[in-house]
Design an enzyme around this catalytic site. Structure first.
Site, PDB file in Angstrom:
ATOM      1  N   ASP A 208       1.024  -1.166   0.100  1.00  0.00           N
ATOM      2  CA  ASP A 208      -0.046  -0.124  -0.041  1.00  0.00           C
ATOM      3  C   ASP A 208       0.799   1.375   0.005  1.00  0.00           C
ATOM      4  OD1 ASP A 208      -2.545  -1.298  -0.029  1.00  0.00           O
ATOM      5  OD2 ASP A 208      -2.412  -1.873   2.271  1.00  0.00           O
TER       6      ASP A 208
ATOM      7  N   ASP B 251      -6.921  -1.393  -4.720  1.00  0.00           N
ATOM      8  CA  ASP B 251      -7.916  -1.150  -3.782  1.00  0.00           C
ATOM      9  C   ASP B 251      -8.999   0.015  -4.386  1.00  0.00           C
ATOM     10  OD1 ASP B 251      -6.906  -2.660  -2.002  1.00  0.00           O
ATOM     11  OD2 ASP B 251      -5.593  -0.969  -1.041  1.00  0.00           O
TER      12      ASP B 251
END
Length: 167
Positions: free
Chosen positions: A122, A141
């Site tokens: 991330d 995401d």
């Protein structure tokens, strides 16, 4: 191409999501140290590098590792369902095809990380004055979220025509 392959032609969008997702993840891993934070918009938006061994919002991240394979199995199952669903769409269901392709690309992008790396990479960090932080996330995401919102919007159909509100 759409006539020959039907809505499966939208798989190119899934491939694009996977490519962008993996390219950005590789770039951040090569150029950032773990948890390094670079403010882009002070007090609101930053780049960072974080690893998530859990699911959304680091759900089950603190467990011993079994969750890696559970989430991988779920992603594979969901991906199969999405491809079958995409294949069965009618020619007029373009909005739904785009939504499914986005979710599929995001699921496969994160699946690759989970299986190959053991964690999801991330790098996008949204926060409020260093008091509130949304969990770090990535392109996959984002694609899953946009696709899910599109799926939700698609449920609002015109009662008169029975057609999707967005096609």
């Amino acid at each position: 191409m759409t006539a020959r392959f039907g809505k499966l032609a939208w798989l190119w969008l899934s491939v694009l999501v996977i490519a962008l997702d993996q390219a950005t993840k590789h770039w951040f891993e090569a150029n950032f140290s773990l948890y390094q934070k670079v403010e882009v918009i002070p007090d609101y938006f930053a780049w960072t590098l974080a690893y998530n061994t859990g699911a959304a919002f680091s759900f089950l991240a603190d467990h011993s590792g079994w969750q890696r394979w559970l989430f991988a199995a779920i992603a594979i199952g969901v991906s199969v369902v999405l491809v079958v669903w995409l294949k069965r769409l009618k020619a007029s269901e373009t909005w739904l095809a785009v939504a499914l392709a986005l979710v599929l690309g995001g699921a496969l992008g994160n699946l690759y990380d989970r299986v190959v790396l053991g964690h999801v990479v991330d790098f996008i960090l949204v926060h409020w004055h260093n008091r509130w932080y949304f969990p770090a996330f990535n392109i996959a995401d984002s694609a899953i979220t946009v696709g899910a919102v599109m799926l939700a919007l698609d449920m609002f159909k015109s009662h008169k025509t029975g057609e999707s509100a967005h096609d």
